[in-house]
Design an enzyme around this catalytic site. Sequence first.
Site, PDB file in Angstrom:
ATOM      1  N   SER A 155      71.529  46.952 -14.739  1.00 30.00           N
ATOM      2  CA  SER A 155      72.419  47.131 -13.593  1.00 30.00           C
ATOM      3  C   SER A 155      72.275  45.970 -12.627  1.00 30.00           C
ATOM      4  O   SER A 155      71.184  45.381 -12.502  1.00 30.00           O
ATOM      5  CB  SER A 155      72.006  48.434 -12.895  1.00 30.00           C
ATOM      6  OG  SER A 155      72.508  48.473 -11.595  1.00 30.00           O
TER       7      SER A 155
ATOM      8  N   TYR B 205      65.781  53.809  -8.695  1.00 30.70           N
ATOM      9  CA  TYR B 205      66.720  53.618  -9.811  1.00 30.70           C
ATOM     10  C   TYR B 205      66.730  52.152 -10.249  1.00 30.70           C
ATOM     11  O   TYR B 205      66.556  51.825 -11.421  1.00 30.70           O
ATOM     12  CB  TYR B 205      68.133  54.063  -9.399  1.00 30.70           C
ATOM     13  CG  TYR B 205      69.202  53.630 -10.377  1.00 30.70           C
ATOM     14  CD1 TYR B 205      69.321  54.248 -11.615  1.00 30.70           C
ATOM     15  CD2 TYR B 205      70.073  52.579 -10.079  1.00 30.70           C
ATOM     16  CE1 TYR B 205      70.296  53.839 -12.531  1.00 30.70           C
ATOM     17  CE2 TYR B 205      71.045  52.167 -10.976  1.00 30.70           C
ATOM     18  CZ  TYR B 205      71.148  52.799 -12.199  1.00 30.70           C
ATOM     19  OH  TYR B 205      72.096  52.387 -13.108  1.00 30.70           O
TER      20      TYR B 205
ATOM     21  N   LYS C 115      65.271  50.160 -13.820  1.00 34.03           N
ATOM     22  CA  LYS C 115      65.993  49.211 -14.684  1.00 34.03           C
ATOM     23  C   LYS C 115      65.200  47.904 -14.808  1.00 34.03           C
ATOM     24  O   LYS C 115      65.073  47.328 -15.890  1.00 34.03           O
ATOM     25  CB  LYS C 115      67.380  48.916 -14.111  1.00 34.03           C
ATOM     26  CG  LYS C 115      68.312  50.124 -14.095  1.00 34.03           C
ATOM     27  CD  LYS C 115      68.718  50.523 -15.489  1.00 34.03           C
ATOM     28  CE  LYS C 115      69.607  51.728 -15.535  1.00 34.03           C
ATOM     29  NZ  LYS C 115      69.820  52.241 -16.889  1.00 34.03           N
TER      30      LYS C 115
END
Length: 334
Positions: free
Chosen positions: A126, A150, A154
């Site tokens: 991302s 989050y 990643k």
Amino acid sequence: MAERILITGGTGYIGSHTAVVLSQLGHDIVLYDNLSNSSDAILDVLQEITGKPIPFVKGDIRDTDLVIHTLKSHNIDAIIHFAGLKAVGESVEKPLDYFANNIQGAISLLKALQTQSINTFIFSSSATVYGEPQYLPFDEEHPTNALTPYGRSKKHVEEILKDLASSNPALRISCLRYFNPVGAHESGLIGENPKGKPNNIMPFIAQVAIGDREELCVFGDDYPTSDGTGVRDYIHVMDLAEGHASSLAFLENNTGWHAFNLGSGTGFSVLELIHAFEEEANCTIPYRIIGRRAGDIAEYYSNPDKAAKLLGWKTKRNLNEMCSSTWQFQKKLN
Ligand code: NAD
Ligand code: UFG
């Protein structure tokens, strides 16, 4: 060359669109998903679009034995790994859930991959790995200072993959850093259909347009951007899906670890997005400006040159097509 590909998170939003593209290119696809954020009702729809049944295994990626069994029984050559939790705000409240699912999940999957000597792995990363821009557009060399659990999940998985690639020169790994995926398949049969209140702007706008929600709240109009609202690099989900096909072809000829931005290279503000949607749906989207959302960055967009040069891929669909396909999908849903 046609391959047998396991798609984790394959019944989800991006996984299902990618399944369509890869299946239509002649690859044999197997979907693997625990259905925590999707439904197996999509399997019939995928068959309707592609004209063939797509095998599905219901399971969690943390169930290493089930993954190994699936890889063996379908004789899998490559894995595209979409499965995971993806709500940025929720990750701040429940960081352990995000690390358990996204990091432990990836480790479990990679352990399974090693038992079968599978070498090709594509990871859904991302743009959030970059964090606050030190310069724009973001290129792949920009430092990765993810701001949320989050984004850090990643970044950590990217680093695990880099270490793994250093340990085994046969591995072929792509980390695809998505910017803001929106839109739907041209059939209007699959698209983004979040459970509950949407976190992301595009499904929210679509639900306002159809009358399911009264108004859109715009998170801040005092950012240092052209009109004060947040700017993002929106990418049509079908362009994104095609980016996975290009990445797969690239990995046929390249070993090692690679990161690619998948974005259009252009930023649009929240107000520009609203107006494009209004044009395509021929309606007015009522909106109200409220305060900024915690953790939001004012503006970011990609430099997509590396993907253009090495993958031979760039976006083909514009903001209006992103809005019109979303609208077609929303109308069919209701
Ligand atoms: P999605 O929620 O629609 O799809 C993810 C799928 O993974 C769901 O079907 C869910 O049921 C499944 N899943 C979750 N945890 C699982 C587990 N432990 N085992 C098996 N299945 C599991 O999300 P999406 O928008 O399609 O995103 C796919 C991937 O792309 C995610 O990894 C996400 O972080 C990444 N990504 C998404 C965006 C975005 O804005 N949509 C942007 C950048 C990156
Ligand atoms: N926004 C609103 N109102 C809303 C929702 C969003 O004004 O109801 C604004 C946001 O403030 C932001 C823009 O619309 O300026 C886009 O917000 P989204 O929530 O749609 O998307 P984000 O940029 O926050 O994050 C998304 C995904 C992440 C992914 C990232 C990659 O949620 O998973 O894009 O760029 F990693």
